[in-house]
Structures are given as structure tokens and as C-alpha cells.
Write an enzyme that holds these catalytic residues in place. Structure first.
Site, PDB file in Angstrom:
ATOM      1  N   PRO B 643      -8.226   7.007   8.549  1.00 21.89           N
ATOM      2  CA  PRO B 643      -7.015   7.842   9.072  1.00 21.89           C
ATOM      3  C   PRO B 643      -7.255   8.018  10.537  1.00 21.89           C
ATOM      4  CG  PRO B 643      -8.110   8.764   7.093  1.00 21.89           C
ATOM      5  CD  PRO B 643      -9.111   7.663   7.442  1.00 21.89           C
ATOM      6  N   LYS B 712      -1.353  -1.529   3.222  1.00 22.33           N
ATOM      7  CA  LYS B 712      -0.239  -2.094   3.826  1.00 22.33           C
ATOM      8  C   LYS B 712      -0.736  -2.625   5.264  1.00 22.33           C
ATOM      9  CE  LYS B 712       3.482  -0.332   0.636  1.00 22.33           C
ATOM     10  NZ  LYS B 712       4.764   0.686   0.740  1.00 22.33           N
ATOM     11  N   GLU B 716       1.936  -2.415  13.678  1.00 15.21           N
ATOM     12  CA  GLU B 716       3.313  -2.660  14.276  1.00 15.21           C
ATOM     13  C   GLU B 716       4.355  -1.660  13.934  1.00 15.21           C
ATOM     14  OE1 GLU B 716       3.491  -7.493  14.474  1.00 15.21           O
ATOM     15  OE2 GLU B 716       2.252  -6.737  13.050  1.00 15.21           O
TER      16      GLU B 716
END
Ligand code: FES
Ligand code: FES
Lengths: 164, 750
Positions: B643, B712, B716
Site C-alpha cells: 500500500p 491488477k 497508470e
């Protein structure tokens, strides 16, 4: 024409036979002294990647001719840690994730050190952001950088290191 | 966040590394200046190269004063089209896949300003620089073609690297007819230049027919193959080292002419040669984002549901190669509509060829789409968030497939709440701060496909119970050195400190491409699978060893945790890795793994990361100056491995969005084609003072389909949504709808 200059780099005297008077302080540090921690991002004073301290003040080393710095005391990123002990600013940059690719980082840290020594950081994020705006970070780690300067400054104040 | 990973075998591995907000493993090297970027390499006897660049956009070089350059003290070699040794692969060839044409002195022609026209090699950088200046080229100049209206329009058969330019869903005319409210506007985005802080650099050295290159690269093994092709040597003869990239953003994957010339010079001179681009050379041969002109037509019924989305993009590319910014693709997957038409066309201009720049297509497309959707909400008299929720895509609008996961609703809710969106007045120009600045709030939806490519990895468990893991991954700042090691450590059931990670070197297994935000998912999956191979072998050794407390546990399976295997059905029976190896008389165990998407899942599901970005701007009513005072994003991107670093990635993307909205603009002079602002003083990117308050929040999202890790990508995602959010906030502050980027202050006053 060879020019002889001497620099005190990170506390060590370096006698340099400057075979090319056009060489910048940045290129001399990187290519002749062999300290490649200081980075070149633009070579024309627009990015701050090459920031070092000269006689305690931060400068863009790409804009300084080495020949004009004879006798100067230069501090680069390599001169901050003491053995395995990181300078508080270095530790703060890691902790606050004040970088991503790391290319601007030596310049950011040297600039932060200069800012603090100039008494301009003031623990005020707005002033730090302003004072650090000569150092572009394309990865845009700005929030981490600002946080790192605050943290590092505090750690330096606690140890009395922020005084010149 | 779950701390066990499903595996295909009977054995479970317990991970405690992934999900932890660890600091960067390469942090120490980066803060002490010991991280070695390409240009930091100084092999014995290295020569310095500088290339002369064309000052004209089109025509021929008619003369070069090579003698003057050679006469300059220190200059040892000048390479021009006259004496440039042959390359085995034509730089104008395009073997398909990810490849672009490049300029390596194949002839005297000039196709854009900044193109290499000669290479000067010297003992020092200063001499090479002076030598290049002494070449004093003359040209036969043809008129430059610059801008949408100055270039040559054409129909394109691809966007990006070979994606389809046209995708239509449903009946667009019927959709349009079904609408009671209509919106039609055109948006423009300019050329943008990557400008990673580290200019492209290379140090090349030959040893017989073996080539070693230190050069930053995002796709190390793929690039090694391309370099080998150019020099007609087997790929194994090329060692490409790229342990650290000083930023890439898409510009450091494909070989470029200046690199090829440096390698040629090193072979000619039988000396190592170094070349580092100057900042002004970053505005030519190293790709950029093409300019776009996007027409958006949205039709809504009286409830505010979209009945048709029509998105057409015209994008600029070079005169000699085609890379079209696939902006219209943003409209294929973001909002529900029974009819969607998306198409592209191109304009050829005299610039270098564009390429992949952080969210290629997505960034520009999202900018226009999010502005248009906001304008459509205004047409309907609806709150922009409410309008987006009414058009929420429950399934993928393009394919009708279920999403592998989509926590966008949660992102909207979290972002809106953190921002304080509910108090927003509907009409513009309603809010002022104490200084009299106009205050506006805007939002945008973020969307980016969850790509994977292919990667391989190797894991070796050593006698002492520690491990070495390897893949030729690329860390350009996204945190691969750390996040990939976290995944690999979990794959082996070890703490991260017991894992040595080798990466960034073409002698290692193919780490795939650090691009498309798919590196963690792809290389991570390969590393995780390699760990599985090791644990399977280790479990076999233990469960077949009559002396082991795990003897006979094969069917029940074992659990790998903290360097020990435990019986799955009796946790108290366990044995350490090193003991298992010692008892079996085995020195080390090797596992190999591959990372790629399960084709069945890829076929069945649509896979995207999502997010919602909220912006507050303050605009000086007299000067038109815009400050982004708050930028808050909430993102759902599957399992977050780290994170701490994912947040930095998202913040970086959002700030790129800020630069896109307010600053970045590559301007080429219409008459000469020269970059007017080809340096960092003229080409503005955000600096620290531009970014007062930005926050990236992460929404929990489990995804069983993207890959076994549930990862995932975040590299971007942050730029999408952010541009629109800022532009929409500018409208909300001023009542002026920005339709051209960057938003110029003079459009906001008067
Ligand atoms: S390299 Fe000196 S300011 Fe950019
Ligand atoms: S960390 Fe990449 S440029 Fe600052």
C-alpha cells in the site's frame, strides 16, 4: 591547457588536473572524482538533479564551471551518511517514500539540507514546497518529499544538526 | 486482506509479506547515491559520444564539416551516413508487435527536428559536445508540416501498437434517435513529452561478438532480442543491464537510433562508449504522446441515461511511422450505453514518432470523455456524480461480459465522502474563498485495463533455508524491487529478508514488460509460481522421508510458513526447510514459474481497475490563474501488494493528471517544426509548490479472475479521471468549459 584545481569533497581534499576548462563541477564530480551520486537531469539549471552544497549553500553544479570552484568545499550525497548511519534526511526520505525512481533524490536531499541550513524550512509545508520547487521530480513524489523534509528537519533539530 | 494464497496443488503457502506497507528495498541505494543508473557506469577507457541533431524538420542534410569536428582536440571519431557501418536490421523496418522505426543515420534525409544526423566520439564529453557543434550542417529544407491542420490526414488501421481503431456496439443511429437531449463538443490535447528525470543513456562495450550494454529499459529481455537483431548476434551474446531506471513512463522499452549508433561506435573503436541524451534531445527521437482532437457526441433520454456515445479521435503521428493515441477506447468500457461508436483517424506531421506515454490513449481519452460526461450532466441538470451513477456500467459496455471485479461504486462513495462532495452547489461560480478566489469542485472516473503480459522466473531454495529468486524485472520507480520480492517471499513461505532478489539484467529469466501497469501482476505471478515449484519438491522430499514428522502427509498436503513445512491437518508437526534439505542430502532446490493470464478467464471476463477522482481548484478571477488545492482519488485495483508504494504510484499518476490539465504542452513552431519549449524551463511539469494536497485512498477489492494473486495494477490508473476532475472543477469555479488542454489562463478571463 591543463588547469590544476583542488576541491574539498565531502571533507577530503581532491587535487584535480583539469584537462578541459569547459568542464562543469557536475561533470568533474561524476567523471573525474568518480562520485556519480549527483545526477544530471538537464545540464542547464532547470531541474535540480545536480544539487550539491558548495561552502554550505546549495547550488546547481551543472551551472558552475569546475575551474571557478578552486578551493571550494563541496558536499555531495555520498558525504551525508556516516558509515552505516544514514543522515536523518536520508532516513526520512526512505520512511516517507520521498522518491520513486530515485533519480532526482540525491538532488532533493541536498536541496533539503541546504534549505534547512538556510533556515528556510521552518517546518511549514507551504514554505518547504516553495523552497523545494527548484527540484523537479517527474515521478511526482512531492508529498513524500515534503513529509521527509519535515521529518528530517525535526530529527536534525533534535540533534542540533540543523545549525550551520 | 487474506494472507493465504490459493495454489493449484494440495499445498498452501502462508504469506505475511504481501499487503505490508514496506519501505523500498532499493531505498538505501537511492538515498546514498549508490544506485547505479546507466550513465553512472564508467568502464576503463570509456569514450564519450554526443550526437548532432537536425535543426530542420524536413529535407536533406547537404553538408557536414566533419574535418572541423575531427580537428578538434580530443575528438576521435565522427560517424555520418557516409561511414556508418551496416546494421543487420534496417532501422526503418517494423517487425511487428512492439516496434517503431528509428533513425540511425540510414541516409541523409531529415524527418523531424532533433533527429540524429551524426555521432561524434571523443575523449571527453566537452570535446564531443564541441565536435558536434563544429559540424555546422547545411540542409536542403522542405516546408515543415505541423499541427492538425498543417499535416496530412489519413485513415489508420490501428491505434497504439496494433489495436483496432474502430469498435462499435449496438446501433448508433437508433441510439441517437432515442435520445431526447444531445451533446456534441470537440476537445483537444497537445503533444506531451515523457521527460523522465533520467535522460536516455547507454554505455556499450564489445568483447569479440559479445555486447554488454548498460541502458535503462522497461522490457529487458525483449529489448535484448531487438539489439541482437540489429547486430546479427545471438541474443545470448547481449547482456543488457538495467538495475535502476530514472523513470520510464513508456519511453524506455524500444531501442532508439542513438543507442544503436553508440553500440556501432563502440565496435568500430573497440572501446567502451557512453552516450547520454541532453534534455533538449528528449524532444525528438524518444517518443512522445501525440496530440489529439476528439469529438464526443452523447445522447441521453429524459432520465439522464445515455442512449448513445460517439467518440472519434484524430491523433498526430510522424510522417514515417504510425502510432495513434487510442483515445476513443476510453468510451468503450466506462459508461453504460446501448450504442457506442468509437473510431480514430490520423494526421502525419514532421515530429518524431509518438509512442506509449503513461496511459497511452487512456489519459487523453479519459480527459475528453470525463469533460463531456460532466457537460452532459449539466445539460440534464444533474449532479455529475449522480449522472455517472445513472450510467454505471454493471457489465462491460463493449463486450457485455461480467467484470472480473468492479468496486467503482465504493470508490465513488469513499471519494465523495472524503472530499465532502455532497455540499456542492450545482451551478458554477457559486463559491469563493476568503481571498475572493473562485472555488470549484469537479470529479472524474478513472479506468485502466488490468493487463498482463508474459514472464518467467526462477526460485532456488538454498541449504540454509534462504532463497534466491530471479526475473529480469524493471524498476523504474514503481517499486518492483520491493513488491516483486514480497510476492516471491510469500510464494516460498519465507520472510522477505530471507529472499535475495536478482532482477534488472537480461541474463535472468524473462521478466516481461514493465508497461501497461501489468508488471506486478505478470512478473509477480511468475515468481509466485516459481516458489510453488520449490515448495512442491520440498514437500515431496519431506513427505516421502520416513524420518520426517511430515512423512505420509502427501495427500493431506502441507502448509509452508516462515521457513517451515507444517502438516495441513496437524499444525504441530513441522520441519524447517533447511532440515528437510539436509536430511535428503540435497544442496538446493529449484523451481521455475511462468506468469500469464488464464485464457479461459480472459475470455470470460472484462478486467479493469477503477477509481474516482475529486478535485478542488481555486481560480484568480482577475488573472485566471488556477491552483489545484485538493485532489482526492479513491481507487480499486485488486489486491494491493504494498500500500505504501501503490499509494505513491497513484499519487504520481494523479499529479501527472494535474500536469496534463494545467501545464504540459509540447509546442512546435509551425514554420520550422522546432520545439519552442524543448527544455524543462519551457515544458512545464508539476513542481512541489503545484501540489498542495493530494491523497490516494484504496478500496478493498478481491478478484479471483485476473490472476491467482488477485493483482491488477496502479501505475497508470491515477492519471485517468484526474484530468477531467480538474477541468470540471475549473468550470465549476469559473463557468467556462475547458475544451483544450492544457487549460490556458487567458481562456478563463474576459
Ligand atoms: S542538471 Fe543541473 S539543474 Fe538540471
Ligand atoms: S523519484 Fe523519479 S524523478 Fe523523483
Amino acid at each position: 591547457m591543463t588547469l590544476s584545481i583542488s576541491l574539498i569533497v565531502n571533507g577530503e581534499q581532491k587535487d584535480i588536473a583539469l584537462e578541459d576548462p569547459r568542464a562543469t563541477l557536475l561533470d568533474v564530480l561524476r567523471d573525474r572524482v568518480g562520485l556519480t551520486g549527483t545526477k544530471k537531469g538537464c545540464d542547464r539549471g532547470q531541474c535540480g538533479a545536480c544539487t550539491v552544497l558548495v561552502d554550505g549553500r546549495r547550488i546547481n553544479s551543472c551551472l558552475a564551471l569546475a575551474a571557478s570552484q578552486d578551493g571550494a568545499e563541496v558536499t555531495t550525497i555520498e558525504g551525508l551518511a556516516t558509515g552505516d548511519d544514514l543522515h536523518p534526511l536520508q532516513a526520512a526520505f526512505i520512511e516517507a517514500d520521498g522518491f520513486q525512481c530515485g533519480y532526482c533524490t540525491p538532488g532533493q536531499i541536498m536541496s533539503a539540507l541546504g534549505l534547512i541550513r538556510e533556515g528556510l524550512a521552518d517546518n511549514d509545508p507551504e514554505r518547504i514546497r516553495e523552497g523545494m520547487s527548484g527540484n523537479i521530480c517527474r515521478c511526482a513524489a512531492y508529498q513524500g518529499i515534503t513529509e521527509a523534509v519535515i521529518k528530517g528537519h525535526k530529527a536534525m533539530t533534535d540533534t542540533g544538526e540543523s545549525q550551520i | 486482506m487474506p494472507d493465504t494464497f490459493p495454489t493449484s496443488g494440495a499445498h498452501t503457502r502462508m504469506g505475511s509479506n504481501s499487503g505490508q506497507p514496506m519501505t523500498r528495498r532499493d531505498g538505501l541505494a537511492k538515498v546514498t547515491g549508490t544506485a547505479t543508473y546507466a550513465a553512472d557506469n564508467r568502464p576503463e577507457g570509456v569514450l564519450h559520444a554526443v550526437y548532432a541533431m537536425s535543426s530542420e524538420a524536413r529535407g536533406q542534410v547537404t553538408s557536414l564539416n566533419v574535418a572541423a569536428a575531427l580537428a578538434h582536440p580530443g575528438v576521435v571519431h565522427v560517424m555520418t551516413p557516409e561511414n556508418r557501418p551496416p546494421l543487420a536490421r534496417d532501422p526503418d523496418s517494423k517487425p511487428g508487435g512492439m516496434a517503431l522505426r528509428t533513425e540511425a543515420l540510414q541516409d541523409n534525409s531529415v524527418r523531424y527536428v532533433g533527429q540524429p544526423i551524426a555521432l561524434v566520439v571523443a575523449q571527453t564529453l566537452e570535446a564531443a559536445t564541441e565536435g558536434a557543434a563544429l559540424l555546422s550542417p547545411t540542409y536542403a529544407v522542405e516546408p515543415a508540416r505541423i499541427g492538425f491542420d498543417g499535416g496530412e490526414a489519413f485513415e489508420t488501421d490501428s491505434t497504439g501498437f496494433g489495436s483496432p481503431p474502430t469498435v462499435n456496439v449496438g446501433d448508433i443511429e437508433a441510439g441517437r434517435a432515442a435520445g431526447t437531449h444531445h451533446f456534441d463538443a470537440t476537445y483537444e490535447t497537445p503533444l506531451q513529452y515523457h521527460n523522465a528525470m533520467e535522460p536516455h543513456a547507454i554505455v556499450a562495450e564489445w568483447d569479440g561478438d559479445h555486447l554488454t550494454i548498460d541502458t535503462p529499459n522497461q522490457a529487458i529481455v525483449m529489448a535484448r532480442g531487438a539489439f541482437a537483431d540489429y547486430f546479427d548476434i545471438p541474443a545470448e551474446n547481449v547482456v543488457l543491464r538495467s538495475p535502476y531506471l530514472g523513470g520510464g513512463f513508456g519511453s524506455k522499452a524500444l531501442p532508439i537510433g542513438p543507442q544503436l549508433l553508440t553500440i556501432l561506435a563502440a565496435r568500430e573503436l573497440q572501446r567502451p562508449v557512453k552516450l547520454a541524451l541532453r534534455r533538449d534531445q528528449m524532444f525528438g527521437p524518444v517518443m512522445h504522446r501525440g496530440a489529439t482532437r476528439q469529438r464526443l457526441r452523447l445522447d441521453m433520454d429524459e432520465t439522464g441515461q445515455l442512449t448513445a456515445i460517439d467518440h472519434h479521435t484524430t491523433a498526430t503521428t510522424s510522417s514515417f511511422d504510425t502510432f495513434i493515441e487510442g483515445a476513443s477506447a476510453a468510451s468503450r468500457n466506462t459508461y453504460a450505453s446501448p450504442a457506442i461508436a468509437t473510431s480514430h483517424s490520423g494526421v502525419r506531421v514532421d515530429t518524431g514518432t509518438p509512442g506509449a506515454m503513461r496511459a497511452p490513449g487512456e489519459a487523453t481519452g479519459s480527459a475528453a470523455l470525463e469533460c463531456a460526461v460532466d457537460e452532459a450532466a449539466e445539460v440534464m441538470g444533474l449532479d455529475p456524480l449522480e449522472f455517472r451513477l445513472r450510467n454505471y456500467a454493471e457489465t462491460d459496455p463493449q463486450t457485455g461480459k461480467a467484470f472480473s471485479s468492479k468496486a467503482l461504486r465504493e470508490c465513488y462513495a469513499l471519494g465523495a465522502k472524503s472530499f465532502g462532495w455532497e455540499n456542492r452547489p450545482l451551478a458554477p461560480r457559486q463559491m469563493r474563498d476568503a481571498q475572493g478566489h473562485l472555488v470549484g469542485w469537479g470529479m472524474g472516473t478513472a479506468l485502466f485495463a488490468a493487463h498482463m503480459n508474459k514472464a518467467e522466473a526462477r526460485a532456488v531454495l538454498r541449504a540454509d533455508g534462504s532463497a534466491m529468486i530471479a526475473t529480469a524485472g524493471a524498476d523504474m520507480g514503481q517499486g518492483a524491487w520491493t513488491a516483486l520480492a514480497q510476492i516471491a517471499a510469500d510464494g516460498l513461505g519465507l520472510g522477505i529478508d530471507q529472499v535475495e532478489f536478482r532482477s534488472g539484467d537480461s541474463t535472468l529469466p524473462n521478466g516481461g514488460v514493465a508497461g501497461g501497469s501489468g508488471h506486478t501482476a505478470t512478473a509477480g505471478s511468475a515468481l509466485f509460481a516459481a516458489g510453488e515449484g520449490v515448495i512442491r519438491k520440498l514437500a515431496d522430499l519431506a513427505t516421502e522421508d520416513p524420518e520426517s514428522p511430515l512423512f505420509g502427509a502427501g495427500n493431506a498436503g502441507v502448509v509452508a510458513r516462515d521457513g517451515r513445512l507444517h502438516r495441513a491437518d496437524d499444525d504441530s508437526r513441522s520441519q524447517s526447510y533447511s532440515e528437510i534439505l539436509r536430511n535428503a542430502g540435497v544442496e538446493e532446490l529449484e523451481g521455475k514459474g511462468e506468469g500469464a493470464r488464464d485464457p479461459g478467464h480472459a475470455e470470460a471476463r472484462a478486467m479493469f481497475s477503477h477509481g474516482a477522482v475529486f478535485a478542488e481548484v481555486k481560480v484568480d478571477p482577475e488573472l485566471g490563474q488556477v491552483r489545484v488545492t485538493r485532489l482526492i482519488g479513491a481507487f480499486a485495483a485488486g489486491r494491493i501488494i504494498n500500500p505504501h508504494l501503490a499509494r505513491s504510484q497513484l499519487l504520481g499518476g494523479m499529479i501527472w493528471g494535474l500536469g496534463f490539465a494545467l501545464m504540459e504542452e509540447g509546442i512546435h513552431d509551425k514554420r520550422t517544426g522546432r520545439p519552442v519549449n524543448g527544455d524543462l524551463a519551457g515544458y512545464h511539469v508539476p513542481v512541489n509548490a503545484d501540489v498542495p494536497m493530494v491523497e490516494a485512498l484504496m478500496v478493498h477489492e478481491d478478484d479471483d479472475f485476473v490472476n491467482p494473486l488477485g493483482v491488477k495494477g496502479v501505475g497508470e490508473l491515477g492519471i485517468t479521471g484526474s484530468v477531467g476532475a480538474i477541468a470540471n472543477a475549473v468550470w465549476h469555479a469559473t463557468g467556462v468549459r475547458p475544451r483544450s488542454f492544457p487549460i490556458h489562463l487567458e481562456t478563463l478571463i474576459g
